[in-house]
Design a protein around this motif. Structure first.
Motif, mmCIF file in Angstrom:
data_model
loop_
_atom_site.group_PDB
_atom_site.id
_atom_site.type_symbol
_atom_site.label_atom_id
_atom_site.label_comp_id
_atom_site.label_asym_id
_atom_site.label_seq_id
_atom_site.Cartn_x
_atom_site.Cartn_y
_atom_site.Cartn_z
ATOM 1 N N ASP A 14 -9.895 -4.274 31.654
ATOM 2 C CA ASP A 14 -9.508 -5.679 31.521
ATOM 3 C C ASP A 14 -8.042 -5.928 31.830
ATOM 4 N N PHE A 15 -7.203 -4.893 31.697
ATOM 5 C CA PHE A 15 -5.762 -5.094 31.824
ATOM 6 C C PHE A 15 -5.121 -4.320 32.976
ATOM 7 N N GLY A 16 -5.831 -3.375 33.565
ATOM 8 C CA GLY A 16 -5.327 -2.651 34.724
ATOM 9 C C GLY A 16 -4.016 -1.926 34.466
ATOM 10 N N PRO A 17 -3.077 -1.981 35.426
ATOM 11 C CA PRO A 17 -1.812 -1.228 35.310
ATOM 12 C C PRO A 17 -0.986 -1.554 34.067
ATOM 13 N N GLN A 18 -1.171 -2.746 33.523
ATOM 14 C CA GLN A 18 -0.436 -3.142 32.320
ATOM 15 C C GLN A 18 -0.678 -2.162 31.172
ATOM 16 N N VAL A 19 -1.866 -1.557 31.143
ATOM 17 C CA VAL A 19 -2.239 -0.587 30.117
ATOM 18 C C VAL A 19 -2.267 0.832 30.656
ATOM 19 N N ALA A 44 1.868 -3.050 41.995
ATOM 20 C CA ALA A 44 1.483 -3.358 40.611
ATOM 21 C C ALA A 44 1.772 -2.188 39.690
ATOM 22 N N ILE A 45 1.612 -0.972 40.200
ATOM 23 C CA ILE A 45 1.851 0.222 39.392
ATOM 24 C C ILE A 45 3.337 0.435 39.133
ATOM 25 N N LYS A 46 4.144 0.300 40.176
ATOM 26 C CA LYS A 46 5.570 0.622 40.069
ATOM 27 C C LYS A 46 6.317 -0.286 39.117
ATOM 28 N N GLN A 47 5.829 -1.511 38.915
ATOM 29 C CA GLN A 47 6.563 -2.424 38.033
ATOM 30 C C GLN A 47 6.517 -1.992 36.568
ATOM 31 N N TYR A 48 5.612 -1.052 36.246
ATOM 32 C CA TYR A 48 5.519 -0.563 34.871
ATOM 33 C C TYR A 48 6.127 0.833 34.706
ATOM 34 N N ILE A 49 6.798 1.314 35.729
ATOM 35 C CA ILE A 49 7.446 2.620 35.654
ATOM 36 C C ILE A 49 8.962 2.430 35.661
ATOM 37 N N PRO A 50 9.655 2.754 34.571
ATOM 38 C CA PRO A 50 11.109 2.603 34.536
ATOM 39 C C PRO A 50 11.781 3.436 35.623
ATOM 40 N N ALA A 51 12.860 2.919 36.162
ATOM 41 C CA ALA A 51 13.571 3.626 37.232
ATOM 42 C C ALA A 51 14.099 4.973 36.764
ATOM 43 N N ASP A 52 14.393 5.062 35.477
ATOM 44 C CA ASP A 52 14.966 6.303 34.940
ATOM 45 C C ASP A 52 13.922 7.160 34.216
ATOM 46 N N PHE A 53 12.631 6.959 34.503
ATOM 47 C CA PHE A 53 11.600 7.755 33.839
ATOM 48 C C PHE A 53 11.822 9.230 34.161
ATOM 49 N N PRO A 54 11.966 10.089 33.143
ATOM 50 C CA PRO A 54 12.400 11.472 33.374
ATOM 51 C C PRO A 54 11.344 12.405 33.966
ATOM 52 N N HIS A 55 10.087 11.980 34.002
ATOM 53 C CA HIS A 55 9.035 12.888 34.463
ATOM 54 C C HIS A 55 8.397 12.418 35.774
ATOM 55 N N SER A 56 9.151 11.708 36.567
ATOM 56 C CA SER A 56 8.617 11.178 37.824
ATOM 57 C C SER A 56 8.169 12.268 38.785
#
Length: 341
Positions: A14-19, A44-56
């Motif tokens: 129901d919520f897709g990438p948001q969840v 849509a996916i990238k907008q929920y990934i912080p730029a500084d996410f340490p495990h990219s």
């Protein structure tokens, strides 16, 4: 353990990438050996990934131009959604590049695609959705089918019983798991022809510990280890449970606002009551597994929140670690080939 790769359908539910995306990041933070390939609309996916996410470095996005919707019919989706996030995630498992697939998307399409791409184990006609439910005895009960097959014959229900028994025995270390058929009554004369025919087949199968019928109000009592039913009945039972849990939550909220005394009592009791009610909310269980396939596919609840989708990812990891398809295959063929005493 060594590195483990999962393929995730980011667009399902129901919520897709948001969840799905925040849950994926949570999983990467929790499990250092985990690698994720996330399929879907990359913007849509990238907008929920912080730029500084340490495990990219352990996260790979694979852009897909199509999405399976909740209104898609299985046959139509198989023909016209070959570039969808769901299909691409399943393909990755079939190709051996991922150990399991997780999706919250359309159940019927997921089952059809998984069966087409991954194939079923020897002796199995249809995959079945299986999950554990809580019981009064503080031990889980396995229930299948939960929605993958709305109509089943007695042979199919017998296969479900075999698969459920193998999982309960191998995964939960239960010796001779007790198997029950979900029915409208416990008496032998109750039920439709399919249920009655299945009961006779189970009685004749000496390798299975069939203990008889079980009614809906007995599902959570803990007096059986495996509950077998078709997907129509199983899905309605599961969603009715969810509806009752939500109803009780709402009554708690209303009662808390009715008076000063009730607010005080609610303040004291709510944490305990919420803990109890959460145990019967389906989206709090581990993801349901599409059992009977040659690969691992986990179906998350359609309206899962972040924690619930994270639970589905944990279930996928657990099934990979426990080699569920291999363990089923080791036991299944001999049971089905020699099922009659």
């Amino acid at each position: 353990m060594s590195d483990l790769t999962l393929a995730l359908d980011a667009m399902g539910g129901d919520f897709g990438p948001q969840v799905t995306v925040p849950a994926s990041l949570q999983a990467l933070e929790r499990f250092p050996f985990l690698r994720l390939s996330i399929f879907g609309d990359q913007n849509a996916i990238k907008q929920y990934i912080p730029a500084d996410f340490p495990h990219s470095n352990r996260l790979h996005i694979e852009h897909c131009s199509q999405i399976v919707t909740m209104n898609d019919r299985p046959l139509t989706a198989i023909r016209n959604r070959r570039e969808s996030s769901m299909r691409k995630a399943i393909d990755m498992v079939q190709e051996g590049r991922a150990s399991a697939c997780v999706s919250a998307g359309n159940t019927g399409v997921l089952m059809a695609m998984a069966k087409l791409v991954l194939k079923t184990l020897p002796g199995i006609d249809r995959p079945a959705l299986i999950s554990t439910l809580p019981t009064l005895q503080n031990k889980p009960v396995y229930m299948l089918d939960l929605g993958a097959n709305v109509s089943c014959d007695s042979d199919t229900l017998l296969q479900f019983a075999v698969m459920g028994s193998v999982v309960a025995q191998k995964i939960n270390d239960i010796n001779k798991p007790r198997i029950s058929l979900l029915n409208v009554g416990e008496e032998a004369i109750k039920g439709n022809d399919v249920v009655k025919q299945t009961a006779e087949l189970l009685k004749e199968t000496c390798q299975l510990n069939y203990i008889g019928y079980i009614e809906g109000h007995q599902i959570f009592e803990g007096n059986t280890d495996v509950i077998v039913c078709d997907g129509f009945v199983g899905n309605i039972s599961l969603k009715t449970t969810e509806g009752v849990a939500n109803l009780l939550f709402e009554h708690l909220k209303q009662a808390a606002n009715s008076s000063l005394l009730m607010r005080f009592l609610s303040f004291i009791s709510t944490p305990f009551l919420k803990n109890v009610l959460c145990k019967v909310k389906p989206d709090q269980y581990n993801g349901a597994s599409l059992l009977g396939l040659r690969g691992i596919v986990i179906k998350s609840h359609g309206n899962a929140d972040q924690q619930a989708f994270f639970n589905a990812i944990k279930q996928a990891i657990s099934e990979v670690e426990q080699r569920v398809p291999d363990r089923i295959q080791d036991s299944l063929e001999s049971i089905l080939l020699e099922k009659i005493c």
